[in-house]
Write an enzyme that holds these catalytic residues in place. Structure first.
Site, PDB file in Angstrom:
ATOM      1  CG  ASP A  33      -0.376   0.109   1.953  1.00  0.00           C
ATOM      2  OD1 ASP A  33       0.840   0.008   2.118  1.00  0.00           O
ATOM      3  OD2 ASP A  33      -0.696  -0.372   3.819  1.00  0.00           O
ATOM      4  N   GLY A  34       2.307   1.082  -0.160  1.00  0.00           N
ATOM      5  CA  GLY A  34       2.845   2.285  -0.367  1.00  0.00           C
ATOM      6  C   GLY A  34       3.697   2.546   1.460  1.00  0.00           C
ATOM      7  NE  ARG A  91      14.615  24.920  -3.319  1.00  0.00           N
ATOM      8  CZ  ARG A  91      14.540  24.372  -4.180  1.00  0.00           C
ATOM      9  NH1 ARG A  91      14.232  25.040  -5.263  1.00  0.00           N
ATOM     10  NH2 ARG A  91      14.367  23.271  -4.419  1.00  0.00           N
ATOM     11  CG  ASP A 163      20.775  34.336  -7.613  1.00  0.00           C
ATOM     12  OD1 ASP A 163      21.312  33.975  -6.705  1.00  0.00           O
ATOM     13  OD2 ASP A 163      19.312  33.751  -7.641  1.00  0.00           O
ATOM     14  CE  LYS A 186      16.815  33.711  -9.224  1.00  0.00           C
ATOM     15  NZ  LYS A 186      17.876  32.043  -9.158  1.00  0.00           N
ATOM     16  NE  ARG A 188      13.036  30.815  -8.216  1.00  0.00           N
ATOM     17  CZ  ARG A 188      12.745  30.230  -8.913  1.00  0.00           C
ATOM     18  NH1 ARG A 188      12.485  30.337  -9.629  1.00  0.00           N
ATOM     19  NH2 ARG A 188      14.613  30.221  -8.717  1.00  0.00           N
ATOM     20  CG  ASP A 212      22.548  29.074  -7.923  1.00  0.00           C
ATOM     21  OD1 ASP A 212      22.679  30.039  -7.180  1.00  0.00           O
ATOM     22  OD2 ASP A 212      21.373  29.476  -8.709  1.00  0.00           O
ATOM     23  N   GLY A 218      17.107  24.712 -13.618  1.00  0.00           N
ATOM     24  CA  GLY A 218      17.458  25.081 -14.725  1.00  0.00           C
ATOM     25  C   GLY A 218      17.117  26.576 -15.077  1.00  0.00           C
TER      26      GLY A 218
END
Ligand code: R5P
Length: 285
Positions: A33-34, A91, A163, A186, A188, A212, A218
């Site tokens: 079942d995972g 993040r 960035d 940069k 986003r 980076d 990418g």
């Protein structure tokens, strides 16, 4: 004694070799079942090191790490050093919009609650991540390792931060190699779309190296590469710590004409040619 979780088995074996330490075998599998099954097969020592990156599939790798930690505790381990070469959810370390989950804080509490006594990480996306822990946290930097590889491969490099966030890394490499350094700006626009701008970029005839911490979709690298080529760079190489590499990120990067991507093995990928095993081993000594 070192335990390598499923996401970091090769790296764990390399660290064990560096330290001349023993690897403790574990069995990890999924039920039909995972749900995940974990079994620690060796005899547990009082001090254990667990190495597990928590990149994709993040939730499964985190859950496996928690099961290993809790299990080690109940089997008698007294000190558990946890090495997370790539820290997933790193993040989301603050509430960017009202009501958002500070997911990195939640993951940190779980790791600590399950028995971690000490944490070793590599180039966390944001330093304030360390504040989520009450246990000692050691953040290592793979940037000097990347610098060494650039030095071996390129004669005339200029280091480029795509960035402002990557600027400290780029400056560190340029100091080590005693070569020029520049940066881009940069913005986003969405999770997979960025806009990149430059002021006075002097890369004509030079071997540009974009640095980076993470390559995810990418997009950042593709934009930076196109700009560097328009400005007459002789070649473009990319150096990164964590090759997250979502979907066809590598294809997009190489399609722009990038010569090479030099990434570490905090995450397993086609470009993970720089091993952080010596760095981790040194920190564990
Ligand atoms: C962002 O602040 C990071 O340092 C990387 O630039 C970012 O994660 C790269 O993402 P992508 O590859 O999706 O542009």
């Amino acid at each position: 004694m070192i335990i390598g979780g499923s996401s970091s088995q090769k790296l764990a074996a390399k660290v064990a070799k560096e330290l001349n330490d023993q690897l403790c075998p574990i069995e990890t599998r999924k039920f039909p079942d995972g749900e995940r099954y974990i079994r620690i097969k060796g005899e547990i020592e009082k001090e254990v090191v667990v190495i597990q990156s928590t990149g994709f599939p993040q939730d499964e790798n985190i859950m496996e790490l928690l099961f290993i930690l809790k299990n080690l505790k109940s089997l008698g381990a007294e000190k558990i050093k946890v090495v997370i070469p790539y820290f997933g959810y790193g993040r989301q370390e603050k509430r960017f919009k009202r009501g958002e989950s500070v997911s990195a804080a939640a993951v940190a509490s779980l790791i600590e609650d399950c028995g971690a006594s000490e944490l070793i990480c590599i180039n966390l996306h944001e330093k304030q991540m360390c504040d989520f822990f009450n246990i000692p946290v050691h953040e290592l930097s793979a940037i000097p390792l990347i610098a060494r590889h650039i030095q071996e491969q390129l004669e005339n490099p200029v280091i480029i931060a795509p960035d402002k966030g990557a600027l400290l890394h780029a400056q560190k490499i340029s100091r080590i190699l005693d070569c020029p350094c520049d940066h881009m700006e940069k913005t986003r626009l969405s999770p997979d779309k960025v806009e990149t701008r430059v002021k006075n970029l002097d890369v004509k005839g030079l071997q540009a190296v974009i640095i980076d911490d993470i390559i995810s979709t990418g997009g950042t690298i593709v934009n930076a590469t196109e700009i560097l080529m328009q400005h007459g760079a002789e070649s473009v190489t990319v150096g990164c710590v964590h090759p997250v590499l979502v979907e066809d990120a590598l294809l997009k990067i190489f399609a722009t004409g990038v010569e090479d991507v030099l990434a570490t093995d905090t995450l397993t990928s086609q470009v993970s040619s720089i091993s952080v095993a010596p760095l981790i081993a040194e920190a564990l000594k």
